[in-house]
Design a protein around this motif. Structure first.
Motif, PDB file in Angstrom:
ATOM      1  N   PRO A 135       0.813  -1.223   0.000  1.00 32.55           N
ATOM      2  CA  PRO A 135       0.000   0.000   0.000  1.00 32.55           C
ATOM      3  C   PRO A 135       0.847   1.275   0.000  1.00 32.55           C
ATOM      4  CG  PRO A 135      -0.912  -1.584   1.541  1.00 32.55           C
ATOM      5  CD  PRO A 135       0.421  -2.132   1.098  1.00 32.55           C
ATOM      6  N   GLY A 136       1.957   1.260   0.773  1.00 34.21           N
ATOM      7  CA  GLY A 136       2.837   2.431   0.807  1.00 34.21           C
ATOM      8  C   GLY A 136       3.447   2.716  -0.550  1.00 34.21           C
ATOM      9  N   ILE A 137       3.883   1.657  -1.233  1.00 35.04           N
ATOM     10  CA  ILE A 137       4.468   1.815  -2.568  1.00 35.04           C
ATOM     11  C   ILE A 137       3.435   2.352  -3.551  1.00 35.04           C
ATOM     12  CG2 ILE A 137       5.363   0.543  -4.557  1.00 35.04           C
ATOM     13  CD1 ILE A 137       6.776  -1.319  -2.570  1.00 35.04           C
ATOM     14  N   LEU A 138       2.226   1.785  -3.536  1.00 37.76           N
ATOM     15  CA  LEU A 138       1.192   2.203  -4.489  1.00 37.76           C
ATOM     16  C   LEU A 138       0.744   3.641  -4.238  1.00 37.76           C
ATOM     17  CD1 LEU A 138      -0.973  -1.040  -4.776  1.00 37.76           C
ATOM     18  CD2 LEU A 138       0.781  -0.184  -6.343  1.00 37.76           C
ATOM     19  N   ILE A 139       0.662   4.033  -2.971  1.00 38.05           N
ATOM     20  CA  ILE A 139       0.332   5.431  -2.652  1.00 38.05           C
ATOM     21  C   ILE A 139       1.409   6.360  -3.216  1.00 38.05           C
ATOM     22  CG2 ILE A 139       0.165   7.107  -0.765  1.00 38.05           C
ATOM     23  CD1 ILE A 139      -1.203   4.884   0.871  1.00 38.05           C
ATOM     24  N   ASN A 140       2.669   5.968  -3.069  1.00 39.38           N
ATOM     25  CA  ASN A 140       3.769   6.774  -3.606  1.00 39.38           C
ATOM     26  C   ASN A 140       3.695   6.858  -5.127  1.00 39.38           C
ATOM     27  OD1 ASN A 140       6.541   8.094  -3.171  1.00 39.38           O
ATOM     28  ND2 ASN A 140       7.023   6.476  -4.636  1.00 39.38           N
ATOM     29  N   GLN A 141       3.386   5.726  -5.775  1.00 40.66           N
ATOM     30  CA  GLN A 141       3.289   5.716  -7.234  1.00 40.66           C
ATOM     31  C   GLN A 141       2.151   6.621  -7.712  1.00 40.66           C
ATOM     32  OE1 GLN A 141       6.529   4.007  -7.895  1.00 40.66           O
ATOM     33  NE2 GLN A 141       5.270   3.716  -9.703  1.00 40.66           N
ATOM     34  N   ILE A 142       1.018   6.571  -7.012  1.00 40.76           N
ATOM     35  CA  ILE A 142      -0.119   7.419  -7.382  1.00 40.76           C
ATOM     36  C   ILE A 142       0.222   8.895  -7.171  1.00 40.76           C
ATOM     37  CG2 ILE A 142      -2.498   8.027  -6.781  1.00 40.76           C
ATOM     38  CD1 ILE A 142      -2.926   5.033  -6.145  1.00 40.76           C
ATOM     39  N   ALA A 143       0.945   9.182  -6.094  1.00 41.81           N
ATOM     40  CA  ALA A 143       1.365  10.567  -5.832  1.00 41.81           C
ATOM     41  C   ALA A 143       2.259  11.074  -6.955  1.00 41.81           C
ATOM     42  CB  ALA A 143       2.094  10.642  -4.495  1.00 41.81           C
ATOM     43  N   PHE A 144       3.162  10.230  -7.424  1.00 41.43           N
ATOM     44  CA  PHE A 144       4.043  10.645  -8.521  1.00 41.43           C
ATOM     45  C   PHE A 144       3.292  10.732  -9.843  1.00 41.43           C
ATOM     46  CE2 PHE A 144       7.668  10.043  -5.748  1.00 41.43           C
ATOM     47  CZ  PHE A 144       8.584  10.941  -6.263  1.00 41.43           C
ATOM     48  N   TYR A 145       2.254   9.910 -10.004  1.00 41.88           N
ATOM     49  CA  TYR A 145       1.415  10.042 -11.203  1.00 41.88           C
ATOM     50  C   TYR A 145       0.719  11.402 -11.194  1.00 41.88           C
ATOM     51  CZ  TYR A 145      -2.399   9.529 -14.494  1.00 41.88           C
ATOM     52  OH  TYR A 145      -3.286   9.744 -15.530  1.00 41.88           O
ATOM     53  N   SER A 146       0.261  11.834 -10.024  1.00 40.24           N
ATOM     54  CA  SER A 146      -0.364  13.156  -9.899  1.00 40.24           C
ATOM     55  C   SER A 146       0.635  14.250 -10.251  1.00 40.24           C
ATOM     56  CB  SER A 146      -0.886  13.361  -8.472  1.00 40.24           C
ATOM     57  OG  SER A 146      -1.836  12.362  -8.137  1.00 40.24           O
ATOM     58  N   LEU A 147       1.888  14.070  -9.799  1.00 39.74           N
ATOM     59  CA  LEU A 147       2.937  15.029 -10.141  1.00 39.74           C
ATOM     60  C   LEU A 147       3.206  15.032 -11.640  1.00 39.74           C
ATOM     61  CD1 LEU A 147       5.030  17.030  -9.018  1.00 39.74           C
ATOM     62  CD2 LEU A 147       6.609  15.120  -8.768  1.00 39.74           C
ATOM     63  N   TYR A 148       3.136  13.855 -12.239  1.00 35.97           N
ATOM     64  CA  TYR A 148       3.293  13.717 -13.693  1.00 35.97           C
ATOM     65  C   TYR A 148       2.245  14.551 -14.428  1.00 35.97           C
ATOM     66  CZ  TYR A 148       1.828  11.353 -18.038  1.00 35.97           C
ATOM     67  OH  TYR A 148       1.384  11.066 -19.307  1.00 35.97           O
ATOM     68  N   LYS A 149       1.015  14.544 -13.932  1.00 31.66           N
ATOM     69  CA  LYS A 149      -0.036  15.337 -14.562  1.00 31.66           C
ATOM     70  C   LYS A 149       0.154  16.831 -14.303  1.00 31.66           C
ATOM     71  CE  LYS A 149      -2.908  14.258 -16.586  1.00 31.66           C
ATOM     72  NZ  LYS A 149      -2.898  14.185 -18.084  1.00 31.66           N
ATOM     73  N   ILE A 150       0.569  17.177 -13.093  1.00 32.00           N
ATOM     74  CA  ILE A 150       0.789  18.583 -12.748  1.00 32.00           C
ATOM     75  C   ILE A 150       1.897  19.194 -13.603  1.00 32.00           C
ATOM     76  CG2 ILE A 150       1.619  20.135 -10.928  1.00 32.00           C
ATOM     77  CD1 ILE A 150       0.213  18.253  -8.916  1.00 32.00           C
ATOM     78  N   LEU A 151       2.952  18.401 -13.842  1.00 30.46           N
ATOM     79  CA  LEU A 151       4.088  18.894 -14.627  1.00 30.46           C
ATOM     80  C   LEU A 151       3.916  18.647 -16.119  1.00 30.46           C
ATOM     81  CD1 LEU A 151       7.087  17.902 -12.315  1.00 30.46           C
ATOM     82  CD2 LEU A 151       5.926  20.100 -12.536  1.00 30.46           C
ATOM     83  N   LYS A 152       2.685  18.524 -16.544  1.00 30.74           N
ATOM     84  CA  LYS A 152       2.333  18.464 -17.969  1.00 30.74           C
ATOM     85  C   LYS A 152       2.951  17.275 -18.690  1.00 30.74           C
ATOM     86  CE  LYS A 152       1.699  23.470 -18.215  1.00 30.74           C
ATOM     87  NZ  LYS A 152       2.097  24.733 -18.883  1.00 30.74           N
ATOM     88  N   ASN A 153       2.695  16.101 -18.125  1.00 31.27           N
ATOM     89  CA  ASN A 153       3.017  14.844 -18.799  1.00 31.27           C
ATOM     90  C   ASN A 153       4.503  14.636 -19.080  1.00 31.27           C
ATOM     91  OD1 ASN A 153       0.247  14.418 -18.851  1.00 31.27           O
ATOM     92  ND2 ASN A 153       0.003  15.249 -20.911  1.00 31.27           N
ATOM     93  N   ASN A 154       5.353  14.953 -18.114  1.00 26.20           N
ATOM     94  CA  ASN A 154       6.769  14.612 -18.254  1.00 26.20           C
ATOM     95  C   ASN A 154       6.958  13.172 -17.806  1.00 26.20           C
ATOM     96  OD1 ASN A 154       9.607  14.268 -17.837  1.00 26.20           O
ATOM     97  ND2 ASN A 154       9.829  16.485 -17.870  1.00 26.20           N
TER      98      ASN A 154
END
Length: 259
Positions: free
Chosen positions: A14-33
Motif C-alpha cells: 500500500p505504501g508503494i502504491l500510494i507513492n506511485q499514485i502521488a508521482f502520477y499526480s505530479l506527472y499530470k501537474i508537470l504536464k506529462n513529463n
C-alpha cells in the motif's frame, strides 16, 4: 515467509502504491513529463525500506546505517533523474510510442500511463523484498562489510551516469555518435550493471539462514527486467537512430560487464 507476506501486503505494498499514485499526480501537474516514472521507481524503494526499517526498529546504529545506505542510493539516482531529465525537459523516446498511439485520445493515454505506474509499483514490491531480510536480520561484521561495498557500486553507477551526461552535453561530438567514454567503452549499460550490483550486495549481505536466500529474488527479478525489457527496448531505439555504428559498437562491447 508468512511474516514477509503479511508485512508486505498490509504495509509495504500500500505504501508503494500510494507513492506511485502521488508521482502520477505530479506527472499530470508537470504536464506529462514521462521521466517522473523513473523517479517514482527510485523513491518507492526508499518507501519500502523505510516501512521495513520502522517495523523492525530504528533504534540501533546498524539499522540507521542500513537505511542511510538506501537513502544514499535513492538521493543519488532520484536527484540525477530529477535534474537532468525533469528540470531539463528531457523527453524519453521509450515512451513516445504511448504518446503517439494515443495522441488524440487523452483519456486512454492517461489510463495507460496510470496502469504503468501501478504495474511499476508491483515490480518495486518484488525488487525491494530483499530489504525485509536486510532490516530483519542483525548482521555480523563480515555481512556489514559486504553491505558497505554498496557505496562502491553506488559511486560507479553515478560515475557512469555522469560520463554519459557529459557526452550528451558536449558540443563538439560528431552527429549521431555513441558514447564510448570511460565505463561506456567497456560496457553498453554500465549504469545498469552497477545498479544491479548494489541490489545483489544488499541481498547477499542480508542472508543469515537458508530461508533468507529468498532475498536473492530481488536482484534476480531486477536482472530479468533489465535484460528482458529495459535493455532490448533501449537498444532497439539506439539501433534505429545510429544504425550500423551501433551494431558495430555492440559487437565490440559487453552488454553489462565493464571489463
Amino acid at each position: 515467509m508468512q511474516e514477509l507476506i503479511e508485512i508486505g501486503l498490509k504495509k509495504v505494498l500500500p505504501g508503494i502504491l500510494i507513492n506511485q499514485i502521488a508521482f502520477y499526480s505530479l506527472y499530470k501537474i508537470l504536464k506529462n513529463n514521462e521521466c517522473i516514472v523513473d523517479v517514482a521507481y527510485t523513491v518507492s524503494h526508499l518507501v519500502a525500506g523505510s516501512i521495513y526499517a520502522y517495523h523492525f526498529g530504528l533504534s540501533s546504529f546498524e539499522s540507521k546505517f542500513k537505511l542511510g545506505l538506501l537513502a544514499l542510493w535513492t538521493a543519488r539516482l532520484a536527484g540525477f533523474l530529477f535534474y537532468y531529465r525533469i528540470m531539463r525537459g528531457f523527453r524519453d523516446p521509450r515512451y513516445d510510442v504511448i504518446f503517439q498511439k494515443y495522441k488524440k485520445e487523452t483519456l486512454k493515454r492517461d489510463v495507460v500511463v496510470f496502469c504503468q505506474y501501478i504495474f511499476q509499483g508491483f515490480i518495486v514490491f518484488v525488487t525491494s523484498s530483499s530489504l525485509y531480510f536486510l532490516f530483519k536480520n542483525q548482521l555480523n561484521p563480515f555481512q556489514l562489510a559486504i553491505l558497505g561495498t554498496s557505496i562502491f557500486w553506488i559511486y560507479f553507477e553515478g560515475l557512469a551516469d555522469h560520463q554519459l551526461q557529459q557526452f550528451k552535453d558536449s558540443k563538439n561530438k560528431p552527429q549521431n555518435s555513441i558514447c564510448q567514454d570511460g565505463l561506456w567503452k567497456k560496457s553498453r549499460h554500465p549504469n545498469l550493471f552497477f545498479d544491479l550490483m548494489t541490489w545483489t550486495t544488499i541481498a547477499i549481505a542480508s542472508i543469515k539462514s537458508r530461508h533468507d536466500c529468498l532475498a536473492l529474488i530481488s536482484p534476480l527479478v531486477l536482472y530479468y527486467v533489465m535484460a528482458g525489457l529495459t535493455v532490448p527496448l533501449t537498444e532497439r531505439l539506439m539501433k534505429k537512430k545510429r544504425g550500423d555504428q551501433f551494431i558495430q559498437y555492440c559487437s565490440n562491447t559487453n552488454k553489462f560487464l565493464p571489463i
